[in-house]
Enzyme design. Sequence first.
Site, PDB file in Angstrom:
ATOM      1  N   HIS A  15     -39.456   1.574  15.335  1.00  0.00           N
ATOM      2  CA  HIS A  15     -38.393   1.764  15.542  1.00  0.00           C
ATOM      3  C   HIS A  15     -37.254   0.777  15.735  1.00  0.00           C
ATOM      4  O   HIS A  15     -37.550  -0.327  15.756  1.00  0.00           O
ATOM      5  CB  HIS A  15     -38.354   2.527  16.881  1.00  0.00           C
ATOM      6  CG  HIS A  15     -39.483   1.558  18.108  1.00  0.00           C
ATOM      7  ND1 HIS A  15     -38.322   1.074  18.802  1.00  0.00           N
ATOM      8  CD2 HIS A  15     -40.717   1.621  18.709  1.00  0.00           C
ATOM      9  CE1 HIS A  15     -39.349  -0.071  19.514  1.00  0.00           C
ATOM     10  NE2 HIS A  15     -40.141   0.423  19.369  1.00  0.00           N
ATOM     11  N   GLU A  93     -47.220   5.686  19.950  1.00  0.00           N
ATOM     12  CA  GLU A  93     -47.579   4.661  20.733  1.00  0.00           C
ATOM     13  C   GLU A  93     -48.707   4.384  21.147  1.00  0.00           C
ATOM     14  O   GLU A  93     -48.928   5.362  22.384  1.00  0.00           O
ATOM     15  CB  GLU A  93     -46.435   3.488  21.421  1.00  0.00           C
ATOM     16  CG  GLU A  93     -46.565   1.966  21.402  1.00  0.00           C
ATOM     17  CD  GLU A  93     -47.275   1.548  19.836  1.00  0.00           C
ATOM     18  OE1 GLU A  93     -47.851   2.116  19.197  1.00  0.00           O
ATOM     19  OE2 GLU A  93     -46.241   0.139  19.503  1.00  0.00           O
TER      20      GLU A  93
END
Length: 362
Positions: A15, A93
Site C-alpha cells: 500500500h 497485515e
Amino acid sequence: MRTDAFPSRIILVRHGRSSFNDQGRYQGSSDEAILTPKGVTTAQQVGAYLRSMTIDAVYTSPLLRAKQTTGEILKAIADKRPKPITVSRYLREIDLSVWEGLTYDYVRQYHRETYNCWQQQPHEFKLPADDSYHFPVKDLYQRAQKFWAHSLHHHTGKTVLIVSHGGTNHALISTAFGLSPEHHHSLQQSNCGISILEFSGQGVQLTQLNQTTAIKETLPKLKAGKEGLRLLLLPEDSLTDKACQQIAHRLATIKLDFCLSNTTGKYWLPMLLQHHSQTAQFIDDRDDFLQDWQQILADALEPEQKLITGIAIAPTNRIQTLLIQTLGGRSYEGAKLSLTPGHLSVIHYPKNHRPIVQAINI
C-alpha cells in the site's frame, strides 16, 4: 498453482504511504491509518506503470489503506473492462496486538527485549493476546500459505494483482520459496514497491523485487537507516554498451564510493563510472570474488562512517547465489531469482542488523 503452458504472473504491491507511516507508528492489523496525499499519488503512479499489462483479477487486503491503494491503482489503469476484485482476510497485515498505535521509538525504548527478539529472532517473537500469547510472524506465514493454497488456483496462466502490506508481501514471497519465518526482515517492501512472482510447471521464480522506479525513486529508500554498506549488483552476462550508458545516467546523482569487478567485467567500468571519476576500483581475477569482497568491505567500515555505496559487476550465477543466501535460501536455489541483463539488484548491510535485499531487477 502450476501450469505447463503459460506461467501465472503475480504482481505484489505494498500500500501507499499512510498516516501511521508518517507518524512512525506500528500499524499491524489495526485499521485506523489512511493514505496520505503522497500515498495517493504513488498509488496512481503504480497504476500508470501497470497500464500496459493485462490484469485478469485483483486481490486486496481488507484494511482501509490497502483498499484505498487498490482503488487509486485501478483508476489510474483506466481499463474499462470489469475485473473481479476479491477482499481476502488472509492478506491483512501482521497482528501486532499491544504494539499497534505505538511509535517505533517507544517500542525500542520500553519493549527493548521483545523488540530485539522481533528484529533478531522473528520466528520466536511473541506478543500478548487475550489471556495468553501469540506468535505474530509464524501466524502471518501460516496465513500466507493459506492464501496460496485457497485463492490463486482459479487463475492458472493469468496475471493477478495483489495489494496488501509490507509484512504480508514478505510472507507471500517467502512462503512461495519455502523460506522460514526465521528470515523475516531479510527483504524490503517499500510503500508502493512492486514485486513479481511467476508460477509454472517448473516451479516459482522471482522476476522483480521492490521496484520503486515507478514512483520516481532512483533506488529504494533505506529502511534500516542511512548507514552501513549498500551494494549494487550488476550481472556481467549479456551486458551491452547501451545498458551501461543507461545505468551510468541513472546513477549519476548517487555517490559511488567503490566499484568491484572481475577481469571480464572491468571492460565496462569506463562507461559505468563516467560520472564518478573519483570512485575507487578493485579488480579481482576470480569469478567467485563477490562473497569475499562484500564481507571484507562490511568488516572494514569505520565506526564513524555512515553509508558507503558501491557497485559490483559479477557473473549472473554468483549474484543469484549471494541474493538467495541473503534471503535465507540455499545456494543451489539461486536460479529461482531470474536476473535481467542490464538491471540492478541491491543489498543493504546495515550496522547491527541482518543484511536486507532491497531490490532485484530495477
